[in-house]
Design an enzyme around this catalytic site. Sequence first.
Site, short mmCIF file in Angstrom:
data_model
loop_
_atom_site.label_atom_id
_atom_site.label_comp_id
_atom_site.label_asym_id
_atom_site.label_seq_id
_atom_site.Cartn_x
_atom_site.Cartn_y
_atom_site.Cartn_z
N ARG A 261 0.83 -1.32 0.20
CA ARG A 261 0.03 -0.19 0.01
C ARG A 261 0.79 1.29 -0.06
NH1 ARG A 261 -2.50 -4.26 2.03
NH2 ARG A 261 -0.65 -4.60 2.85
N THR A 262 1.83 1.48 0.91
CA THR A 262 2.62 2.65 1.23
C THR A 262 3.43 2.92 -0.09
OG1 THR A 262 2.79 1.85 3.33
CG2 THR A 262 3.97 3.97 2.80
N LYS B 47 26.19 -5.26 -1.96
CA LYS B 47 27.60 -5.51 -2.00
C LYS B 47 28.48 -4.91 -1.05
CE LYS B 47 27.01 -4.91 -7.17
NZ LYS B 47 27.43 -4.05 -8.22
N ARG C 111 11.23 3.77 3.63
CA ARG C 111 10.95 2.74 4.67
C ARG C 111 12.12 1.85 5.16
NH1 ARG C 111 5.83 -1.20 4.56
NH2 ARG C 111 4.83 0.73 4.93
N HIS D 192 4.85 5.73 11.71
CA HIS D 192 4.45 5.64 10.52
C HIS D 192 3.42 6.73 10.02
CE1 HIS D 192 3.05 4.02 6.71
NE2 HIS D 192 2.96 2.78 6.83
N1 CP Z 1 -0.35 -0.17 5.92
C1 CP Z 1 0.91 -0.45 5.35
O1 CP Z 1 2.00 0.06 5.80
O2 CP Z 1 0.86 -1.40 4.40
P1 CP Z 1 2.28 -1.80 3.60
O3 CP Z 1 3.18 -2.52 4.49
O4 CP Z 1 1.72 -2.68 2.55
O5 CP Z 1 2.83 -0.47 3.00
#
Ligand code: CP
Length: 320
Positions: free
Chosen positions: A66-67, A94, A116, A146
């Site tokens: 999603r993100t 590497k 992320r 988040h």
């Molecule tokens: N909600 C969320 O962060 O989903 P993803 O891990 O799929 O990005």
Amino acid sequence: MMNNLQLNTEGRLKHFLTIEGLSKGLLTEILDLAESFINPIDGRIKTFPLLRGKSIVNLFFENSTRTRTTFELAAKRLSADVLSMSIATSSTSKGESLLDTIRNLEAMYVDMFVVRHGISGAAHFIAEHVGPQVSVINAGDGQHAHPTQAMLDMFTIRRMKKDFSPLKVAIVGDILHSRVARSNIQALNTLGVAEVRVIAPKTLLPAQVETMGVSVSHNLADGLKDIDVIIMLRLQKERMTAALLPSENEYFKAFGLTPERLKLAKPDAIVMHPGPINRGVEIASSVADGEQSVILDQVSNGIAVRMAIMAMAMQWQGGA
Ligand code: CP
């Protein structure tokens, strides 16, 4: 963790790393800008040229559906040049350090990194080391934060319930390992809801959780009373270093959201989940797919909200 790194000298958003320390006014500005991107007639988002000529790189060191996808769509809707780097096939495999990877990408005139990472503080670390013209957006760091998920959750709640002030919101499940829970608790309290209630077994709550501005229940049936918004969380087994639960089956029996339990909340309560959902572990399929579920609305709303955050972090100001 320092938070003022995310604001420039005029108090405008520069990086977006955590909800902590951001004002109600700034959070509301993000929600209002996101709303302005959505066509009220058909709910679609057209393309805006706000970030034309800007380069955005998605750096996802952890898996995401999603993100990552909604950040990419959001960047395209803002007319930016966007690419999602495949970390598995990059030179980090590497032995190149995170900082060297960032410096090389900066040399390609990247304007924004969406990061992320499995380690708490990774996005903050990158923000401390990039040049003054570069913005960093935290797309989830370890168990820490988040913040864009929290903002799309706030956007979804505001669209469904209009006013934050009377709301009682329950966050259910693995609070201990959840960056979503931490960011949502901060956002809900900043926006002034009546109550944030966490519902979880003792083993899945952080020590002194009350200091985060929540009430606590260890019983789902009791905890759902008078609740307007239910945010279910995934059991983050990948982050559990000890046996914190007897079994998934036992967990579902005690803390799974079933149609019968949902009836214990307010009749118009909405059901949310950041995804990915584990059907039959934290939520019954009939609830996840049911009329009170707004789980897929959350996903759709992620595009407009991430557009707003990226536009503001790139110092775009004014109405859409
Ligand atoms: N909600 C969320 O962060 O989903 P993803 O891990 O799929 O990005």
